[in-house]
Structure formats: C-alpha cells, structure tokens
Design a protein around this motif. Structure first.
Motif, PDB file in Angstrom:
ATOM      1  N   PRO A 130     -51.999  57.180   2.413  1.00 38.63           N
ATOM      2  CA  PRO A 130     -51.926  58.638   2.225  1.00 38.63           C
ATOM      3  C   PRO A 130     -51.212  59.040   0.935  1.00 38.63           C
ATOM      4  O   PRO A 130     -51.560  60.058   0.335  1.00 38.63           O
ATOM      5  CB  PRO A 130     -51.132  59.110   3.449  1.00 38.63           C
ATOM      6  N   LEU A 131     -50.275  58.220   0.481  1.00 35.14           N
ATOM      7  CA  LEU A 131     -49.566  58.547  -0.760  1.00 35.14           C
ATOM      8  C   LEU A 131     -50.417  58.264  -1.992  1.00 35.14           C
ATOM      9  O   LEU A 131     -50.087  58.672  -3.100  1.00 35.14           O
ATOM     10  CB  LEU A 131     -48.266  57.733  -0.857  1.00 35.14           C
ATOM     11  N   MET A 132     -51.506  57.521  -1.791  1.00 34.30           N
ATOM     12  CA  MET A 132     -52.346  57.143  -2.930  1.00 34.30           C
ATOM     13  C   MET A 132     -53.495  58.125  -3.148  1.00 34.30           C
ATOM     14  O   MET A 132     -54.446  57.806  -3.863  1.00 34.30           O
ATOM     15  CB  MET A 132     -52.918  55.731  -2.715  1.00 34.30           C
ATOM     16  N   LYS A 133     -53.394  59.296  -2.546  1.00 35.48           N
ATOM     17  CA  LYS A 133     -54.512  60.241  -2.587  1.00 35.48           C
ATOM     18  C   LYS A 133     -55.026  60.460  -4.011  1.00 35.48           C
ATOM     19  O   LYS A 133     -56.222  60.438  -4.274  1.00 35.48           O
ATOM     20  CB  LYS A 133     -54.070  61.575  -1.980  1.00 35.48           C
ATOM     21  N   GLN A 134     -54.072  60.623  -4.943  1.00 34.37           N
ATOM     22  CA  GLN A 134     -54.445  60.930  -6.323  1.00 34.37           C
ATOM     23  C   GLN A 134     -55.348  59.844  -6.925  1.00 34.37           C
ATOM     24  O   GLN A 134     -56.412  60.125  -7.461  1.00 34.37           O
ATOM     25  CB  GLN A 134     -53.147  61.037  -7.120  1.00 34.37           C
ATOM     26  N   VAL A 135     -54.913  58.584  -6.796  1.00 35.42           N
ATOM     27  CA  VAL A 135     -55.707  57.506  -7.393  1.00 35.42           C
ATOM     28  C   VAL A 135     -56.976  57.279  -6.576  1.00 35.42           C
ATOM     29  O   VAL A 135     -58.003  56.865  -7.116  1.00 35.42           O
ATOM     30  CB  VAL A 135     -54.879  56.209  -7.529  1.00 35.42           C
ATOM     31  N   THR A 136     -56.933  57.597  -5.290  1.00 34.25           N
ATOM     32  CA  THR A 136     -58.128  57.434  -4.475  1.00 34.25           C
ATOM     33  C   THR A 136     -59.220  58.401  -4.917  1.00 34.25           C
ATOM     34  O   THR A 136     -60.394  58.022  -5.023  1.00 34.25           O
ATOM     35  CB  THR A 136     -57.791  57.658  -2.987  1.00 34.25           C
ATOM     36  N   VAL A 137     -58.824  59.637  -5.231  1.00 35.84           N
ATOM     37  CA  VAL A 137     -59.818  60.603  -5.712  1.00 35.84           C
ATOM     38  C   VAL A 137     -60.432  60.103  -7.021  1.00 35.84           C
ATOM     39  O   VAL A 137     -61.656  60.073  -7.189  1.00 35.84           O
ATOM     40  CB  VAL A 137     -59.170  61.992  -5.901  1.00 35.84           C
ATOM     41  N   THR A 138     -59.576  59.668  -7.950  1.00 37.74           N
ATOM     42  CA  THR A 138     -60.065  59.123  -9.217  1.00 37.74           C
ATOM     43  C   THR A 138     -61.058  57.988  -8.972  1.00 37.74           C
ATOM     44  O   THR A 138     -62.157  57.946  -9.534  1.00 37.74           O
ATOM     45  CB  THR A 138     -58.884  58.579 -10.039  1.00 37.74           C
ATOM     46  N   ASN A 139     -60.634  57.086  -8.091  1.00 35.26           N
ATOM     47  CA  ASN A 139     -61.447  55.941  -7.744  1.00 35.26           C
ATOM     48  C   ASN A 139     -62.813  56.361  -7.218  1.00 35.26           C
ATOM     49  O   ASN A 139     -63.854  55.868  -7.662  1.00 35.26           O
ATOM     50  CB  ASN A 139     -60.697  55.189  -6.641  1.00 35.26           C
ATOM     51  N   ILE A 140     -62.805  57.296  -6.264  1.00 36.92           N
ATOM     52  CA  ILE A 140     -64.053  57.737  -5.649  1.00 36.92           C
ATOM     53  C   ILE A 140     -64.976  58.323  -6.707  1.00 36.92           C
ATOM     54  O   ILE A 140     -66.162  57.978  -6.784  1.00 36.92           O
ATOM     55  CB  ILE A 140     -63.774  58.787  -4.547  1.00 36.92           C
ATOM     56  N   VAL A 141     -64.414  59.186  -7.562  1.00 40.07           N
ATOM     57  CA  VAL A 141     -65.265  59.869  -8.535  1.00 40.07           C
ATOM     58  C   VAL A 141     -65.854  58.882  -9.536  1.00 40.07           C
ATOM     59  O   VAL A 141     -67.072  58.854  -9.767  1.00 40.07           O
ATOM     60  CB  VAL A 141     -64.445  60.958  -9.257  1.00 40.07           C
ATOM     61  N   VAL A 142     -64.992  58.042 -10.114  1.00 41.93           N
ATOM     62  CA  VAL A 142     -65.463  57.135 -11.160  1.00 41.93           C
ATOM     63  C   VAL A 142     -66.492  56.142 -10.596  1.00 41.93           C
ATOM     64  O   VAL A 142     -67.548  55.910 -11.183  1.00 41.93           O
ATOM     65  CB  VAL A 142     -64.270  56.389 -11.796  1.00 41.93           C
ATOM     66  N   GLN A 143     -66.183  55.580  -9.422  1.00 42.11           N
ATOM     67  CA  GLN A 143     -67.113  54.604  -8.841  1.00 42.11           C
ATOM     68  C   GLN A 143     -68.422  55.250  -8.410  1.00 42.11           C
ATOM     69  O   GLN A 143     -69.488  54.655  -8.560  1.00 42.11           O
ATOM     70  CB  GLN A 143     -66.482  53.907  -7.627  1.00 42.11           C
ATOM     71  N   SER A 144     -68.344  56.473  -7.875  1.00 43.53           N
ATOM     72  CA  SER A 144     -69.582  57.131  -7.440  1.00 43.53           C
ATOM     73  C   SER A 144     -70.523  57.330  -8.612  1.00 43.53           C
ATOM     74  O   SER A 144     -71.725  57.049  -8.515  1.00 43.53           O
ATOM     75  CB  SER A 144     -69.299  58.502  -6.829  1.00 43.53           C
ATOM     76  N   VAL A 145     -69.974  57.813  -9.725  1.00 49.04           N
ATOM     77  CA  VAL A 145     -70.826  58.037 -10.886  1.00 49.04           C
ATOM     78  C   VAL A 145     -71.443  56.717 -11.347  1.00 49.04           C
ATOM     79  O   VAL A 145     -72.643  56.621 -11.596  1.00 49.04           O
ATOM     80  CB  VAL A 145     -70.025  58.694 -12.034  1.00 49.04           C
ATOM     81  N   ALA A 146     -70.614  55.668 -11.406  1.00 52.54           N
ATOM     82  CA  ALA A 146     -71.115  54.373 -11.883  1.00 52.54           C
ATOM     83  C   ALA A 146     -72.205  53.837 -10.953  1.00 52.54           C
ATOM     84  O   ALA A 146     -73.243  53.358 -11.414  1.00 52.54           O
ATOM     85  CB  ALA A 146     -69.962  53.373 -11.974  1.00 52.54           C
TER      86      ALA A 146
END
Lengths: 298, 275
Positions: free
Chosen positions: B188-204
């Motif tokens: 739960p504390l990693m929300k910020q990097v998780t959002v980044t992760n989701i967005v970057v990986q989804s696009v790729a």
C-alpha cells in the motif's frame, strides 16, 4: 527454509526472515522458463539443423553461412550502423532539446509533451505513416522539398539511404525519451554552479561546456547505453517501413532472424539470435565500462 | 537557465517543433478523414468532404469485426500481464532491497540480462509448443511478464529503498507474517511507483508488435498492432482506411498520456539521474 543462516543480521537462529526468498519464486519460474532457458538452449540449437521436431548437430555451419552470405553480413553491418547513428543522434539532439526546453522559452511544458508523445505511439503506426510521407513522388516530404526547389531522394527506395531514412524515423520517435532523461539530469544540477560560473564571466556557451555537460553525465551514460542497445535490437520499425529492402539494403540482424524463421531455417535463425547476443554484449558492455570509467576520473 | 523570455527563439522553436512533431499526426488525422480517392493522393491537405465516420465503420467491420477482437485480446493481455508484473515484480524488488543474501549477485545479473538481451525467439516458440502455450493468450501473458519484469524490479527496488525499515520492524513486532507485512504494509505504501509501473508497462505491452507476431499467430488471437500490420498489406490502395486504423491505435496512448504524463516521465527517467 526452516534453518535460516545465522549470519544474517536482526535474526535469532530460530526465527525465519521476514523477507522470505520464496518471494522470488513466481518470477524465477516464469523468467527462468520463458527467458533464461530459451536463451541458454539457443547456444545448442544454433549448432544444429533444426526442424523443431528434430535437431541434427552440424557444428558451426550456421555461423559460417551467416558470415559467408553477403546479405547476412550486410544485416550485421547495418545493425551496427543503425545502433551508432540512432544512438548518436538521439544523444546530441536530446541534449540540445533538453537545454532548449529548460531555458526560459514560452510554451515549455507544451513543447516537452509534443517532443515526448511519439515515444508512446505504436511503432507500426509511425512506420506506416512515415512510409506514406516518404513516398518518392507523392509523399509529403518530397512535395514539401519541391516547393523549396529541392528534388528529394527516394527515401525508402534508394538502397543507399533506405537504412538511414528508417534510422531518422527511429530518432524522430525516440528522441523524446532522451530529451526527458536529459531534462531530469539538467534540472538536478544545483543552480549555484551556474551562478558561480556567471560571476566568473562564463557566457551561455561556456556554461554549457563547463557546467551542464560534465554534470549531466549520468544522464548521458543512460541515454547512450539505452538507445544503443535498443538500436541494435530494432525490428518493428524496419519491418513496418522496408521489410529489410530494397533488396537487403536495410536488413538488420533482428529482421534476418525473422526472415530465416519464416523460411523454416530454425537453426540459422537461432544462430542469428546468438550473434545478436554476442554483438550486444561485445559492444554495449565495453561502452558501459568506458563511460563509467570516465565518470570516476572526473 | 536565464529567466528572461526570448520571444524570437520561442517563436522559432514552436514553429520547428510543430512542423517536425505535429505535422505527421495531423497528416494521419487528415488522411483518416478523407475519401479513398483523395487519401490515395497522399497530400497534406484539408479533406474536401469528411468521410471519417464511413471510414471508421469500414475499418471496424472489416474481416468480421477483427478490430474489435483485436482490442479485446490486447486488453486481456495488457491487463493480465500488468497485474502479474506489478504483484510478482514488486515482491522481487522488495526482497532484493530488504534482504542480504548470496543470491543478490545472481538476481542483479539476471535483471541486467533481462533489460539488455533480446529473447531467443525460435527456442522460445519450441518451448511454448512443448508446454502447450504456443499461440494462446495465457502464453502471451507469461511471455510479457518474463520480458518486462526486469524493468519492474529496477523501479520497485529503488522505491522500496525510500520506505523506512522501522515500519517493517513495527509490523513484525505486532506479529505480522511475511505475507501480511508485504501485502498489507509495504505494497500500500508503494502506490506511487505502482501507478508509474502500471502506466509504463501498459503502454509498452499494448504497443508490442514483435512478440505477438512470433508467439501469437492466428486470426482468433490477433492483437491491435498485428491488425494494423495486416491491414498494411491489405489496404495498399485504401490509405483512408489504413490511416483510420492508425488513428484508432494512437488514441489509447494519447488518453493515457493526457492523464498520466507525470508518472510516465517519472518511470521512464527512473535511474537516469542517480547514475
């Protein structure tokens, strides 16, 4: 897992670590099976004549074929050229754009977005659009040049420049990533350095040469390595624009791998893969070591 | 670095940027709005009559609605593989950052290899055939996880380093088991990097062309990028439809970009400045 090694800190010998190694397990299984195992077994398959059902050991014949056939050798040379050209241009243009976009010009954020957006767009889409725009007689680019009184070349039909035209589109699509990396690097340079340089009488160019350039170095290393490796691996843009043509003029190792696969030469295709591994390791690792060694010295 | 505005430089750069970076997109949009005869001239001009709707209908209904199947498949692949990547990749990044073990060197080497090395294509196809995952959506999902997990580990590991260890210790004293600690305290504390992760990986993954081309042949499994590629050979004389398709493929990343611009840039520049 019951007997945790006693040498770990924060732990009594009996207690399990709160960070269990089995957290690696799902990734280890997926990565090990689908990436690592095929990569390792490719060394064996590259030494065989392979039908996917049967693999007959033929020694180094696939590699000999690779280095003897002129069009395969050309693919190898093209890959290296493509890697150097795109990486060099992305680094230089990316740095210049980053300097421009961190200076006080108007509409800065909008321009940053404009430069970055192509990074996110489908490579195939970009490739098709530019293929149409680079049409030798009807294309937008040559019609634009004709207005200026210049007769544009057959960007993708002239075997001498087809590869460079694809490289140019790759730079167009990828320079935004280099730019945002450089921007992050420039923004992290403390303002005091510029202040001090100005007091010492340094003008813009001197500030760029003696402050920005050395201090942005970590970003430069990242951009060079990242774009060089992705340049060596390029496939989709080449495939969407020229399919390696005209003839084999713009073939790269990755497109050769695909062509040999399609033709059913699985062993030869895998040999291409091994060559690509070696090429990347042989060029990128020394480059990385070189760039980082320079860092220690400065 | 100077604070004064330079109007001439500003104007010149806006003009150059617009020509170089926006004209191609404008060209795509204009061609997609043209009739067939007009589009085939490949001119950069305003359409004399707008045919965008007709083109959209034609593209979507082509080959029994293949494009809709493609969007469905691409969505399934993207969502499933990003979900696995985020959970499994974060677990690796977390343990790698927190725990000293003799596996660390190997883990780092494999992460680096995963970032740099291209996959061995034909052996992978052979393997997928052996385990019955060739040309299946689950197979494609696992491939995407295997190929993209390295980047995910790099991102999450750097972020976990900023989460104070005291939190772990407090949770452990309260009796948290490893799974509780990770899923209820750290993740739960990693929300910020998780959002980044989701967005970057989804696009790729949504934009990926090469891997579906190799591992996901067949019309039933077609993905968005593959439809575009297939249409390229099918529509050589129908540039209006080809460009309508490009327009459709460009819209999802554009939407993501408008909403998550900051996360994307943060994710893609991660590690660049640290050196």
């Amino acid at each position: 897992m019951t007997a945790t090694p006693p040498r770990l800190e924060h732990e009594t010998p009996r207690r399990r670590s709160p960070y269990p190694l089995w957290f690696y397990a799902p990734v280890a299984v997926i990565y090990g099976t689908l990436f690592l195992f095929p990569a390792l077994s490719s060394v064996w398959f590259s030494l065989t004549r392979w039908t996917l059902f049967e693999a007959n050991f033929i020694g180094l014949d696939n590699f000999r074929a690779f280095f003897r056939e002129p069009f395969l050798v050309q693919g190898l040379v093209n890959t290296v050229v493509f890697g150097f050209v795109t990486s060099g241009l992305k680094t230089v243009l990316g740095l210049l754009l980053a300097v421009l976009l961190t200076s006080g010009i108007a509409a800065r954020d909008f321009l940053r977005s404009v430069v970055f957006f192509p990074v996110l767009v489908s490579t195939i889409g970009v490739g098709i659009a530019f293929t149409a725009m680079m049409h030798p007689t009807q294309g937008v680019i040559n019609e634009g040049l004709a207005i200026l009184g210049v007769k544009g070349p057959g960007w993708l039909t002239d075997p001498h420049i087809a590869l460079l035209s694809v490289a140019a589109v790759d730079v167009w699509k990828g320079v935004g990533l280099a730019t945002v990396i450089f921007i992050a690097g420039i923004v992290s340079i403390p303002k005091d350095y510029y202040e001090a340089a100005r007091i010492d009488g340094a003008r813009s160019l001197a500030q760029f040469t003696y402050v920005t350039l050395p201090l942005v170095r970590p970003a430069t290393v990242t951009v060079v390595i990242l774009s060089f490796i992705s340049g060596l691996r390029t496939f989709d843009l080449v495939w969407a624009m020229t399919k390696g043509g005209p003839g084999f003029a713009s073939d790269v190792v990755a497109s050769v791998i695909y062509k040999q696969y399609q033709a059913g030469f699985y062993g030869l295709s895998t040999a291409g893969n091994v060559i690509l591994f070696v090429l990347i390791a042989a060029l990128a690792l020394p480059l990385y070591a070189f760039l980082n060694r320079g860092e220690d010295r400065s | 670095m100077t604070r004064r505005r330079r109007p001439l430089l500003s104007l010149a750069s806006i003009a150059v940027f617009a020509t170089v970076f926006l004209v191609p997109f404008l060209f795509i949009a204009l061609t997609a709005a043209k009739t067939r005869a007009e589009a085939n001239r490949l001119d950069f001009s305003w359409p004399t009559s707008f045919a965008l709707w007709d083109n959209l209908v034609a593209v979507v209904s082509a080959r029994n609605g293949m494009l809709l199947t493609a969007y469905l498949n691409s969505t399934i692949i993207t969502v499933a593989s990003v979900a696995l990547l985020v959970v499994f990749g974060s677990m690796v990044g977390y343990v790698r950052q927190r725990r000293k073990s003799r596996w660390n060197g190997l883990v780092d080497f494999l992460v680096l290899a995963g970032l740099m090395m291209p996959p061995a294509v034909v052996p992978t196809i052979w393997l997928l055939q052996q385990i019955g995952l060739f040309a299946t959506l689950p197979g494609m999902v696992f491939i995407q996880v295997a190929y993209n997990v390295s980047f995910c580990v790099v991102l999450t590991r750097a972020f976990v380093a900023t989460v104070p260890r005291e939190l772990d210790e407090a949770a452990i004293i309260d009796g948290a088991k490893p799974l509780d600690l990770f899923f209820r305290v750290i993740l739960p504390l990693m929300k910020q990097v998780t959002v980044t992760n989701i967005v970057v990986q989804s696009v790729a993954i949504f934009n990926d062309f090469v891997n579906p081309l190799y591992y996901l042949p067949g019309n039933a499994n077609v993905t968005v990028q593959l439809t575009l590629y297939n249409f390229q050979s099918q529509y050589t004389t129908q540039y209006n439809l080809l460009f309508t398709n490009i327009l459709l493929v460009t819209i999802p990343p554009l939407v993501v970009f408008l909403f998550f611009n900051r996360q994307i840039v943060a994710g893609m520049t991660a590690g660049a400045v640290k050196g």
